[in-house]
Write an enzyme that holds these catalytic residues in place. Structure first.
Site, PDB file in Angstrom:
ATOM      1  N   GLY A 296     -40.990  78.746   3.020  1.00 50.26           N
ATOM      2  CA  GLY A 296     -40.232  78.211   2.271  1.00 50.26           C
ATOM      3  C   GLY A 296     -39.441  78.331   1.047  1.00 50.26           C
TER       4      GLY A 296
ATOM      5  N   HIS B 227     -51.698  92.303  -9.726  1.00 52.55           N
ATOM      6  CA  HIS B 227     -51.305  92.319 -10.236  1.00 52.55           C
ATOM      7  C   HIS B 227     -51.402  94.280  -9.343  1.00 52.55           C
ATOM      8  CE1 HIS B 227     -55.086  91.515 -11.535  1.00 52.55           C
ATOM      9  NE2 HIS B 227     -55.652  92.852 -11.524  1.00 52.55           N
TER      10      HIS B 227
ATOM     11  N   GLY C   9     -69.236  82.470   1.300  1.00 52.98           N
ATOM     12  CA  GLY C   9     -69.283  83.641   0.512  1.00 52.98           C
ATOM     13  C   GLY C   9     -69.365  83.462  -0.845  1.00 52.98           C
TER      14      GLY C   9
ATOM     15  N   LEU D 135     -55.227  92.375  -5.562  1.00 48.72           N
ATOM     16  CA  LEU D 135     -55.209  91.870  -6.650  1.00 48.72           C
ATOM     17  C   LEU D 135     -53.405  92.061  -6.283  1.00 48.72           C
ATOM     18  CD1 LEU D 135     -57.462  93.705  -8.359  1.00 48.72           C
ATOM     19  CD2 LEU D 135     -57.916  91.153  -7.470  1.00 48.72           C
TER      20      LEU D 135
ATOM     21  N   VAL E 265     -74.097  81.622   7.938  1.00 53.70           N
ATOM     22  CA  VAL E 265     -74.323  81.076   8.895  1.00 53.70           C
ATOM     23  C   VAL E 265     -73.698  81.163   9.946  1.00 53.70           C
ATOM     24  CG1 VAL E 265     -72.222  78.374   9.061  1.00 53.70           C
ATOM     25  CG2 VAL E 265     -72.964  79.830   6.430  1.00 53.70           C
TER      26      VAL E 265
ATOM     27  N   HIS F  21     -60.857  89.588 -38.055  1.00 56.30           N
ATOM     28  CA  HIS F  21     -61.868  88.258 -37.683  1.00 56.30           C
ATOM     29  C   HIS F  21     -61.433  86.947 -38.396  1.00 56.30           C
ATOM     30  CE1 HIS F  21     -66.153  86.964 -38.723  1.00 56.30           C
ATOM     31  NE2 HIS F  21     -65.496  86.789 -39.929  1.00 56.30           N
TER      32      HIS F  21
ATOM     33  N   SER G 159     -51.672  89.470   3.243  1.00 58.54           N
ATOM     34  CA  SER G 159     -53.086  89.129   3.594  1.00 58.54           C
ATOM     35  C   SER G 159     -53.987  87.838   4.409  1.00 58.54           C
ATOM     36  CB  SER G 159     -54.601  89.569   2.413  1.00 58.54           C
ATOM     37  OG  SER G 159     -53.915  89.318   1.589  1.00 58.54           O
TER      38      SER G 159
HETATM   39  P1  FAD Z   1     -48.776  87.818  -0.413  1.00 49.37           P
HETATM   40  O1  FAD Z   1     -48.685  87.313  -1.569  1.00 49.37           O
HETATM   41  O2  FAD Z   1     -49.596  87.525   0.206  1.00 49.37           O
HETATM   42  O3  FAD Z   1     -47.432  87.742   0.073  1.00 49.37           O
HETATM   43  C1  FAD Z   1     -46.686  88.164   1.438  1.00 49.37           C
HETATM   44  C2  FAD Z   1     -45.781  87.675   1.536  1.00 49.37           C
HETATM   45  O4  FAD Z   1     -45.101  88.224   3.025  1.00 49.37           O
HETATM   46  C3  FAD Z   1     -46.308  86.140   2.350  1.00 49.37           C
HETATM   47  O5  FAD Z   1     -45.387  85.079   1.152  1.00 49.37           O
HETATM   48  C4  FAD Z   1     -46.188  85.718   3.592  1.00 49.37           C
HETATM   49  O6  FAD Z   1     -45.385  84.768   4.305  1.00 49.37           O
HETATM   50  C5  FAD Z   1     -45.040  86.681   3.635  1.00 49.37           C
HETATM   51  N1  FAD Z   1     -45.219  87.817   5.689  1.00 49.37           N
HETATM   52  C6  FAD Z   1     -45.975  87.868   5.925  1.00 49.37           C
HETATM   53  N2  FAD Z   1     -45.476  88.587   7.413  1.00 49.37           N
HETATM   54  C7  FAD Z   1     -43.927  88.613   7.526  1.00 49.37           C
HETATM   55  C8  FAD Z   1     -43.582  88.658   8.004  1.00 49.37           C
HETATM   56  N3  FAD Z   1     -43.629  89.458   9.473  1.00 49.37           N
HETATM   57  N4  FAD Z   1     -41.540  88.714   7.964  1.00 49.37           N
HETATM   58  C9  FAD Z   1     -41.538  87.594   6.771  1.00 49.37           C
HETATM   59  N5  FAD Z   1     -42.266  87.446   5.661  1.00 49.37           N
HETATM   60  C10 FAD Z   1     -43.518  87.468   5.757  1.00 49.37           C
HETATM   61  N6  FAD Z   1     -55.213  87.655  -7.217  1.00 49.37           N
HETATM   62  C11 FAD Z   1     -55.150  87.960  -8.421  1.00 49.37           C
HETATM   63  O7  FAD Z   1     -54.106  88.936  -9.196  1.00 49.37           O
HETATM   64  N7  FAD Z   1     -55.335  87.302  -9.805  1.00 49.37           N
HETATM   65  C12 FAD Z   1     -55.855  86.073  -9.439  1.00 49.37           C
HETATM   66  O8  FAD Z   1     -55.999  84.909  -9.851  1.00 49.37           O
HETATM   67  C13 FAD Z   1     -55.736  85.402  -7.915  1.00 49.37           C
HETATM   68  N8  FAD Z   1     -55.856  84.833  -7.315  1.00 49.37           N
HETATM   69  C14 FAD Z   1     -56.274  84.339  -6.441  1.00 49.37           C
HETATM   70  C15 FAD Z   1     -57.072  83.222  -5.841  1.00 49.37           C
HETATM   71  C16 FAD Z   1     -56.637  82.833  -3.968  1.00 49.37           C
HETATM   72  C17 FAD Z   1     -57.238  81.342  -3.973  1.00 49.37           C
HETATM   73  C18 FAD Z   1     -56.318  83.838  -3.510  1.00 49.37           C
HETATM   74  C19 FAD Z   1     -56.102  83.864  -1.800  1.00 49.37           C
HETATM   75  C20 FAD Z   1     -55.639  84.563  -4.011  1.00 49.37           C
HETATM   76  C21 FAD Z   1     -55.766  84.856  -4.732  1.00 49.37           C
HETATM   77  N9  FAD Z   1     -54.776  86.104  -5.482  1.00 49.37           N
HETATM   78  C22 FAD Z   1     -55.412  86.723  -7.113  1.00 49.37           C
HETATM   79  C23 FAD Z   1     -55.187  87.720  -4.500  1.00 49.37           C
HETATM   80  C24 FAD Z   1     -53.623  87.373  -4.767  1.00 49.37           C
HETATM   81  O9  FAD Z   1     -52.697  86.269  -4.282  1.00 49.37           O
HETATM   82  C25 FAD Z   1     -52.571  88.936  -3.323  1.00 49.37           C
HETATM   83  O10 FAD Z   1     -53.390  89.406  -4.039  1.00 49.37           O
HETATM   84  C26 FAD Z   1     -51.917  89.137  -4.042  1.00 49.37           C
HETATM   85  O11 FAD Z   1     -50.834  88.074  -3.290  1.00 49.37           O
HETATM   86  C27 FAD Z   1     -50.452  90.043  -3.005  1.00 49.37           C
HETATM   87  O12 FAD Z   1     -49.629  89.914  -3.049  1.00 49.37           O
HETATM   88  P2  FAD Z   1     -48.609  90.498  -1.783  1.00 49.37           P
HETATM   89  O13 FAD Z   1     -47.506  91.028  -2.108  1.00 49.37           O
HETATM   90  O14 FAD Z   1     -49.448  92.138  -1.018  1.00 49.37           O
HETATM   91  O15 FAD Z   1     -49.093  89.691  -0.223  1.00 49.37           O
HETATM   92  P1  NAI Z   2     -64.555  88.343  -1.656  1.00 47.73           P
HETATM   93  O1  NAI Z   2     -64.326  89.571  -1.304  1.00 47.73           O
HETATM   94  O2  NAI Z   2     -64.444  88.208  -3.289  1.00 47.73           O
HETATM   95  O3  NAI Z   2     -65.951  87.850  -1.569  1.00 47.73           O
HETATM   96  C1  NAI Z   2     -66.069  87.603   0.119  1.00 47.73           C
HETATM   97  C2  NAI Z   2     -67.464  87.231  -0.474  1.00 47.73           C
HETATM   98  O4  NAI Z   2     -68.137  86.945   0.916  1.00 47.73           O
HETATM   99  C3  NAI Z   2     -68.914  88.162  -0.167  1.00 47.73           C
HETATM  100  O5  NAI Z   2     -69.429  88.558  -1.676  1.00 47.73           O
HETATM  101  C4  NAI Z   2     -69.575  89.077   0.445  1.00 47.73           C
HETATM  102  O6  NAI Z   2     -70.690  89.617   0.375  1.00 47.73           O
HETATM  103  C5  NAI Z   2     -69.061  87.691   1.355  1.00 47.73           C
HETATM  104  N1  NAI Z   2     -69.581  87.323   2.890  1.00 47.73           N
HETATM  105  C6  NAI Z   2     -68.964  88.046   3.548  1.00 47.73           C
HETATM  106  N2  NAI Z   2     -68.936  88.330   4.685  1.00 47.73           N
HETATM  107  C7  NAI Z   2     -70.559  86.083   4.685  1.00 47.73           C
HETATM  108  C8  NAI Z   2     -70.582  85.698   5.526  1.00 47.73           C
HETATM  109  N3  NAI Z   2     -70.192  85.946   7.264  1.00 47.73           N
HETATM  110  N4  NAI Z   2     -71.940  84.675   5.575  1.00 47.73           N
HETATM  111  C9  NAI Z   2     -71.582  84.609   3.452  1.00 47.73           C
HETATM  112  N5  NAI Z   2     -71.181  85.611   2.370  1.00 47.73           N
HETATM  113  C10 NAI Z   2     -69.672  86.947   3.128  1.00 47.73           C
HETATM  114  O7  NAI Z   2     -63.367  87.473  -0.971  1.00 47.73           O
HETATM  115  P2  NAI Z   2     -62.694  86.349  -0.983  1.00 47.73           P
HETATM  116  O8  NAI Z   2     -63.560  85.170  -2.617  1.00 47.73           O
HETATM  117  O9  NAI Z   2     -62.894  85.560   0.355  1.00 47.73           O
HETATM  118  O10 NAI Z   2     -60.958  86.712  -2.109  1.00 47.73           O
HETATM  119  C11 NAI Z   2     -60.534  87.179  -1.082  1.00 47.73           C
HETATM  120  C12 NAI Z   2     -59.488  88.189  -2.105  1.00 47.73           C
HETATM  121  O11 NAI Z   2     -59.024  87.151  -2.607  1.00 47.73           O
HETATM  122  C13 NAI Z   2     -60.610  88.653  -3.361  1.00 47.73           C
HETATM  123  O12 NAI Z   2     -61.181  90.462  -3.099  1.00 47.73           O
HETATM  124  C14 NAI Z   2     -59.711  89.164  -4.397  1.00 47.73           C
HETATM  125  O13 NAI Z   2     -59.614  90.607  -4.048  1.00 47.73           O
HETATM  126  C15 NAI Z   2     -58.929  88.159  -3.768  1.00 47.73           C
HETATM  127  N6  NAI Z   2     -58.441  86.906  -5.083  1.00 47.73           N
HETATM  128  C16 NAI Z   2     -58.821  87.235  -6.037  1.00 47.73           C
HETATM  129  C17 NAI Z   2     -58.773  85.785  -7.437  1.00 47.73           C
HETATM  130  C18 NAI Z   2     -58.446  86.581  -8.899  1.00 47.73           C
HETATM  131  O14 NAI Z   2     -58.332  87.749  -8.823  1.00 47.73           O
HETATM  132  N7  NAI Z   2     -58.977  85.320  -9.799  1.00 47.73           N
HETATM  133  C19 NAI Z   2     -59.572  85.152  -7.421  1.00 47.73           C
HETATM  134  C20 NAI Z   2     -59.507  84.855  -5.471  1.00 47.73           C
HETATM  135  C21 NAI Z   2     -59.053  85.830  -4.204  1.00 47.73           C
END
Ligand code: FAD
Ligand code: NAI
Length: 463
Positions: free
Chosen positions: A37, A319, A177, A317, A234, A442, A142
């Protein structure tokens, strides 16, 4: 007749919305299909932005409770209001997603609301309408990877989406994880008073992080009260009246144990989201991990269909997705769009933060590269001392012969902001000496970066 566009972007996340805006800036007629939405994707709605709002709020509380007294600032009866904290998070999300909607209007981008599926290589259907375009960009992002035997209900067994919306502080949060999500959101709830246990399959945290930094990071988290069960998997979860009982087994085999939790956060990684797109119907190839296969220029195997962001290979990510969105729009406009994957920073927004760019020491060793290391601790940095934030260090890896920067890893206060200097340095092909001989104001935290660069050739002044 199908409505006709130059570019249709599927997905309104940081990859998709940035690609749409850049394409519109370059004169193309653009539509973006988003099923949620609101615009902004995972990042703005349930990822980067809300998690950073909660990290900031919980850090403020934690600092007031534990850090300010050392500065002579006393507060009586420190407390927090969880609904208000969540309200702040929701407001921040609301302002950001509305901001993207405004940018779409400003750039005359049509937001098609609904789920897109391919009808042919040059068209998609959304509901009962068909839309056609010369170029179609898959930016569908994702979703979290499920764990067999641990069924998510977003109440007592949650993904990150449930973990940023808990209604009360769990007594015991078990995080499965020890990666980005587990450590960031585990920190949020730890600071708010939960007992937090992280169960990690490997014998270390964040597998993509430099090993020495990961070890230091774990020690700091242990100091904050987070417990770890490394090398553990787990294998099952049973809901009890009061929570969840988990079965844990050593990853390398051995006897099982149980661990009880009020809430379990499953954070074992994310996987490409391609559901409902109908990729099979048009023959778009995916790789062994379900990601859309692309060449070096974001093109899939089907002419006119491209993909960017989390749905393709590379770090998940925001960015990275944005850089790809810009580069692809420029390529579609006949320009030379390009992403330097060697200069994409990664930041874990805990406190202290962990930030890196380039190669880890483990990667350099595996390549057999000849490198030198320079390190500098925040304990020896005047500003960090003034802040009372002396945990951590800067580690610089440079080529042994040419002195070119190969990788930089920082654990310390505001590491995520500090890393920008190093990303730019790597973009410009700088040497460690270039950083060492650049004047840094500094007293700033960045002086630790300069000193680490000096340490690469053994002439750090303050240690
Ligand atoms: P997304 O942001 O996932 O966007 C894809 C969009 O496509 C979604 O809104 C979805 O609804 C839409 N969509 C999917 N299929 C369809 C379809 N068939 N039709 C219409 N719409 C559709 N990354 C960072 O760099 N810094 C962070 O601090 C960070 N923190 C995170 C914290 C969490 C809890 C999570 C889960 C992720 C975090 N990430 C962070 C990762 C970051 O959110 C993703 O890398 C980023 O959003 C990817 O962008 P994207 O545009 O590829 O996909
Ligand atoms: P992650 O890939 O960062 O970490 C997953 C962890 O789970 C790994 O350490 C892996 O070894 C472990 N793991 C895998 N299978 C397991 C199992 N069966 N039991 C126990 N441990 C297991 O994935 P996460 O934390 O889910 O985040 C997904 C992605 O989202 C990140 O890789 C990152 O790209 C993005 N993200 C980025 C952030 C940021 O930029 N600050 C913040 C949050 C998410």
């Amino acid at each position: 007749m199908a409505e006709q566009y130059d570019v249709i972007v599927i997905g309104g996340g940081p990859g998709g919305y940035v690609c749409a805006i850049r394409a519109a800036q370059l004169g193309m007629k653009v539509a973006c299909v988003e099923k949620r939405g609101t615009l902004g994707g995972t990042c703005l709605n349930v990822g980067c932005i809300p998690s950073k709002a909660l990290l900031q709020s919980s850090e403020n509380y934690h600092a007031l409770l534990h850090g300010f007294a050392a500065h002579g600032v006393m507060a009586k009866e420190v407390s927090f209001d969880l609904p208000k904290m969540m309200g702040h998070k929701d407001e921040v999300v609301g302002a950001n997603v509305k901001g993207v909607e405004f940018l779409f209007k400003k750039n005359k981008i049509t937001w098609i609301k609904g789920v897109a599926s391919f009808k042919s290589a040059g068209s998609v259907t959304v509901g009962d309408k068909e839309y056609a375009a010369k170029h179609i960009v898959i930016a569908t992002g994702s979703e979290s990877v499920p764990l067999q035997g641990v069924e998510v209900d977003e109440k007592s067994i949650v993904t990150s989406t449930g973990a940023i919306a808990l209604e009360s502080v769990p007594k015991h949060l078990v995080v499965i994880g020890g990666g980005y999500i587990g450590l960031e959101l585990g920190s949020v709830w730890r600071r708010l008073g939960a007992e937090v246990t992280v169960v990690e399959f490997l014998d270390r945290l964040v597998p993509t992080m430099d090993g020495e930094i990961a070890t230091a990071f774990q020690k700091i988290l242990v100091k904050s009260g987070v417990k770890f069960k490394l090398g553990t998997k787990v294998t099952g979860a049973v809901k009890t009246g009061s929570g969840v009982s988990l079965t844990l087994e050593p990853a390398k085999g051995g006897s099982a144990e149980t661990l009880d939790a009020d809430v379990v956060l499953v954070a074992i990684g994310r996987r490409a989201h391609t559901e409902a797109l109908g990729l099979d119907a048009v023959g778009v190839a995916i790789d062994e991990r379900g990601r859309v296969k692309t060449d070096g220029h974001f093109a899939t195997n089907i002419p006119g269909i491209y993909a960017i962001g989390d749905v393709i290979a590379g770090p998940m990510l925001a960015h990275k997705a944005e850089e790809e969105g810009v580069a692809l729009a420029e390529l579609l406009a006949g320009q030379a769009g390009h992403v330097n994957y060697g200069a994409i920073p990664g930041v874990v927004y805990t406190w202290p933060e962990v930030a890196s760019v380039g190669k880890t020491e483990e990667e350099l060793k595996a390549e057999g590269a000849a490198y030198k290391v320079g390190k500098f601790p925040f304990m020896a940095n005047g500003r960090a001392r003034a802040m009372g934030d002396t945990d951590g260090f800067v580690k610089i890896l440079a080529d042994r012969t040419t002195d070119k920067l190969l990788g930089v890893h920082i654990i310390g206060p505001d590491a995520g902001t500090m890393i920008a200097e190093l990303v730019l340095a790597i973009e410009f092909g700088a040497s460690a000496e270039d950083i060492a001989r650049t004047s840094h104001a500094h007293p700033t935290l960045n002086e630790a970066v300069k000193e680490a660069a000096m340490a690469v050739d053994g002439w750090a002044i303050h240690i």
